[in-house]
Design a protein around this motif. Structure first.
Motif, PDB file in Angstrom:
ATOM      1  N   ASN A  71       0.806  -1.225   0.000  1.00  0.00           N
ATOM      2  CA  ASN A  71       0.000   0.000   0.000  1.00  0.00           C
ATOM      3  C   ASN A  71       0.836   1.270   0.000  1.00  0.00           C
ATOM      4  O   ASN A  71       1.962   1.290   0.481  1.00  0.00           O
ATOM      5  N   GLU A  72       0.238   2.309  -0.552  1.00  0.00           N
ATOM      6  CA  GLU A  72       0.846   3.626  -0.591  1.00  0.00           C
ATOM      7  C   GLU A  72       0.086   4.545   0.362  1.00  0.00           C
ATOM      8  O   GLU A  72      -1.136   4.459   0.466  1.00  0.00           O
ATOM      9  N   ALA A 100       4.527  12.018   0.628  1.00  0.00           N
ATOM     10  CA  ALA A 100       4.253  10.801  -0.147  1.00  0.00           C
ATOM     11  C   ALA A 100       5.064   9.651   0.427  1.00  0.00           C
ATOM     12  O   ALA A 100       6.270   9.784   0.653  1.00  0.00           O
ATOM     13  N   CYS A 101       4.408   8.522   0.665  1.00  0.00           N
ATOM     14  CA  CYS A 101       5.067   7.317   1.168  1.00  0.00           C
ATOM     15  C   CYS A 101       4.667   6.140   0.278  1.00  0.00           C
ATOM     16  O   CYS A 101       3.695   5.424   0.563  1.00  0.00           O
ATOM     17  N   PRO A 102       5.397   5.939  -0.840  1.00  0.00           N
ATOM     18  CA  PRO A 102       5.072   4.833  -1.730  1.00  0.00           C
ATOM     19  C   PRO A 102       5.468   3.491  -1.104  1.00  0.00           C
ATOM     20  O   PRO A 102       6.256   3.454  -0.151  1.00  0.00           O
ATOM     21  N   THR A 108      11.890   2.923   2.388  1.00  0.00           N
ATOM     22  CA  THR A 108      10.668   3.733   2.397  1.00  0.00           C
ATOM     23  C   THR A 108      10.013   3.775   3.784  1.00  0.00           C
ATOM     24  O   THR A 108       8.946   4.354   3.939  1.00  0.00           O
ATOM     25  N   SER A 126      -4.666   6.313   2.332  1.00  0.00           N
ATOM     26  CA  SER A 126      -3.928   5.103   1.984  1.00  0.00           C
ATOM     27  C   SER A 126      -4.746   4.223   1.051  1.00  0.00           C
ATOM     28  O   SER A 126      -5.967   4.156   1.170  1.00  0.00           O
ATOM     29  N   THR A 127      -4.036   3.538   0.151  1.00  0.00           N
ATOM     30  CA  THR A 127      -4.703   2.478  -0.588  1.00  0.00           C
ATOM     31  C   THR A 127      -5.009   1.362   0.406  1.00  0.00           C
ATOM     32  O   THR A 127      -4.402   1.288   1.476  1.00  0.00           O
TER      33      THR A 127
END
Length: 174
Positions: A71-72, A100-102, A108, A126-127
Motif C-alpha cells: 500500500n501507498e 508521499a510514502c510509496p 521507504t 492510503s490504498t
C-alpha cells in the motif's frame, strides 16, 4: 430512501477518539506513542482508499517507523509541526505540507513525530490492498495484514506480527 453514506463530510465533523485498548501502546512504548484518530473512509463510502485524521501530542508519534510492501500512503499536515523520517533522512513538517510514502522496502520506512509544542494533526490517505506486509526496521519485526467481508458484511481483520528470523517450520505439529 437511499441508505448509502453521503460522499461529503466536513473535517469539523470528524470526532477524534483514543485508540481502542487493543491498539493502544503498552509498557515503555506508551511514553513515546499516542494518537487520537477519526476514521473517515467508511463514513463517506470509500472502498479502495482509507482516510483518517490523526492527532499526535507534542513529543509523541502515532506509529512505529514502518514500510508497506503493497500500500501507498499520503499525509497532509493540517495543524502543528513536526518531522517525518523516511529511510535514513528526516524532513521538517508544518501545516500545509504533503508527504508521499510509496510502497517499498526499508528505504521507504516512515514515521511522523510531533517535535512541536502543540498538537500535530494530519489527514492520512492510503490504498487498501490486501494482503499487506509491513516491516518495522527499528525493531526487526514484520506484520501481515488482511481483511475481508464477514458474513455480516463487516470487515474481518487478520493480523500477525512476528520477528524476522523467528518462525516455525511449515510441518511443525502436523
Amino acid at each position: 430512501m437511499d441508505a448509502s453514506p453521503s460522499p461529503v463530510l466536513n473535517i469539523a465533523d470528524v470526532e477524534l477518539q483514543p485508540r481502542p485498548p487493543a491498539f493502544a501502546a503498552k509498557g515503555e512504548a506508551a511514553q513515546r506513542y499516542d494518537a487520537r484518530m477519526g476514521f473517515i473512509g467508511p463514513r463517506v463510502g470509500a472502498q479502495k482508499l482509507g482516510y483518517n485524521i490523526t492527532a499526535v501530542s507534542p513529543g509523541k508519534r502515532a506509529f512505529p517507523r514502518h514500510n508497506h510492501r503493497v500500500n501507498e500512503e499520503m499525509f497532509f499536515v493540517l495543524e502543528g509541526s513536526g518531522e517525518v523520517r523516511i529511510g535514513d533522512r528526516t524532513w521538517p513538517l508544518r501545516a500545509g505540507d504533503i508527504v508521499a510514502c510509496p510502497p517499498g522496502g526499508p528505504e521507504t520506512a516512515h514515521q511522523i513525530v510531533n517535535t512541536g509544542t502543540t498538537e500535530l494533526k494530519y489527514l492520512a490517505v492510503s490504498t487498501r490492498q490486501y494482503p499487506e506486509i509491513c516491516d518495522y526496521p527499528d525493531s526487526g519485526k514484520y506484520g501481515i495484514l488482511a481483511e475481508w467481508p464477514g458474513p455480516d458484511g463487516k470487515p474481518q481483520p487478520f493480523r500477525v506480527v512476528g520477528r524476522h528470523g523467528e518462525s516455525v517450520d511449515y510441518w511443525e505439529g502436523e
